[in-house]
Write an enzyme that holds these catalytic residues in place. Sequence first.
Site, PDB file in Angstrom:
ATOM      1  N   HIS A 122       0.839  -1.204   0.000  1.00 51.90           N
ATOM      2  CA  HIS A 122       0.000   0.000   0.000  1.00 51.90           C
ATOM      3  C   HIS A 122       0.873   1.253   0.000  1.00 51.90           C
ATOM      4  O   HIS A 122       1.550   1.534   0.990  1.00 51.90           O
ATOM      5  CB  HIS A 122      -0.881  -0.046   1.253  1.00 51.90           C
ATOM      6  CG  HIS A 122      -1.802   1.096   1.415  1.00 51.90           C
ATOM      7  ND1 HIS A 122      -1.686   2.010   2.429  1.00 51.90           N
ATOM      8  CD2 HIS A 122      -2.878   1.474   0.680  1.00 51.90           C
ATOM      9  CE1 HIS A 122      -2.659   2.898   2.332  1.00 51.90           C
ATOM     10  NE2 HIS A 122      -3.397   2.601   1.283  1.00 51.90           N
ATOM     11  N   HIS A 175      -0.972  10.154  -3.202  1.00 52.02           N
ATOM     12  CA  HIS A 175      -2.257   9.755  -2.608  1.00 52.02           C
ATOM     13  C   HIS A 175      -3.212  10.926  -2.454  1.00 52.02           C
ATOM     14  O   HIS A 175      -4.365  10.870  -2.859  1.00 52.02           O
ATOM     15  CB  HIS A 175      -2.047   9.092  -1.232  1.00 52.02           C
ATOM     16  CG  HIS A 175      -3.344   8.820  -0.556  1.00 52.02           C
ATOM     17  ND1 HIS A 175      -3.942   9.725   0.307  1.00 52.02           N
ATOM     18  CD2 HIS A 175      -4.216   7.779  -0.668  1.00 52.02           C
ATOM     19  CE1 HIS A 175      -5.099   9.236   0.715  1.00 52.02           C
ATOM     20  NE2 HIS A 175      -5.288   8.059   0.144  1.00 52.02           N
TER      21      HIS A 175
END
Length: 305
Positions: free
Chosen positions: A36, A78
């Site tokens: 991730h 992100h």
Amino acid sequence: MRSLTCFRIFVACVIVVLLMFNDRLRSAEPPRVVAHRGASAYAPEHTLASYRLAMEQGADYVEQDLAVTRDGVLICLHDDTLDRTTDVEEVFPGRSTVDPATGRRQWLAADFTLAEIKQLDAGRWFAPQFAGERIPTWEEAVGAVGSRAGLYPELKSPQIYRSRNVDMTTIFVESLRRLGLASAPASRLIVQSFDETSLRDLARQLPGTHRVFLIEVRDGARWLSASGLRDITGFAAGIAPHKALLDGRAGIVQDAHRAGLTVTPYTFSSRTPSRFDDVSDEMRYYLGDLGVDALFTDNPDRFPR
Ligand code: G3P
Ligand code: CA
């Protein structure tokens, strides 16, 4: 002779029952670990350092959240903004806008060109030894990962670009064509998004891509019902729900599997409190007790194998 035949029939029945009721055996696929934002518990998220460490730690896939710069280049980031993970506030102090939701200053990535973004330090905020890390472009990330792991890009916040008449999905598709990834198998490329429209667009433009639909907690009731799962099969091959939606609910995983969808919950991290003492135990529960196919983690090295 007769008892041997009976024994063989018994063994065959046991195998059939196991195959019917155990999804893992049925698919014969080992569970997969998706790093991730890279190995983001140990290195600054979405930097090449984080991606490289993820692969050293045995990640099957490396995730890239994607954003589009003012000049139309896909980068790995992100947040919609640059201020949490870079020194943009120091480098471009006069370039902020006001976030209408909070009234606070923000530096939207979509307001900066790639050349400007490349001036930013994306590592120092995390730890001094990562000073000098840069925000990678999507294409740089593809080069860095090479064939050592699969790619797991997310089409993030497409509504920002739509409001600016920028079609993020088409930019992404053009990039896949340039990179020779337009018909990549699922072992090489899986595309994820919270945005149904983007996945449907992608399905139209490149039907062969393996697509996964992200589901946040507030959308669980809509999408994890029988009809919701059926709808998802129209544009994705898998779901990636927030892990809280599955906790204690193995039936949802089974329903998804029966619908033909893979299940990849997010996000397992040593940095986030949970009801488990240890992130490996937490991952073991989701993989073993609930039967998920893969998961997103900040700690690829803690994935139970
Ligand atoms: O894409 C899976 C997971 O990363 C979704 O959450 O906010 O970390 O992109 P987020
Ligand atoms: Ca993501």
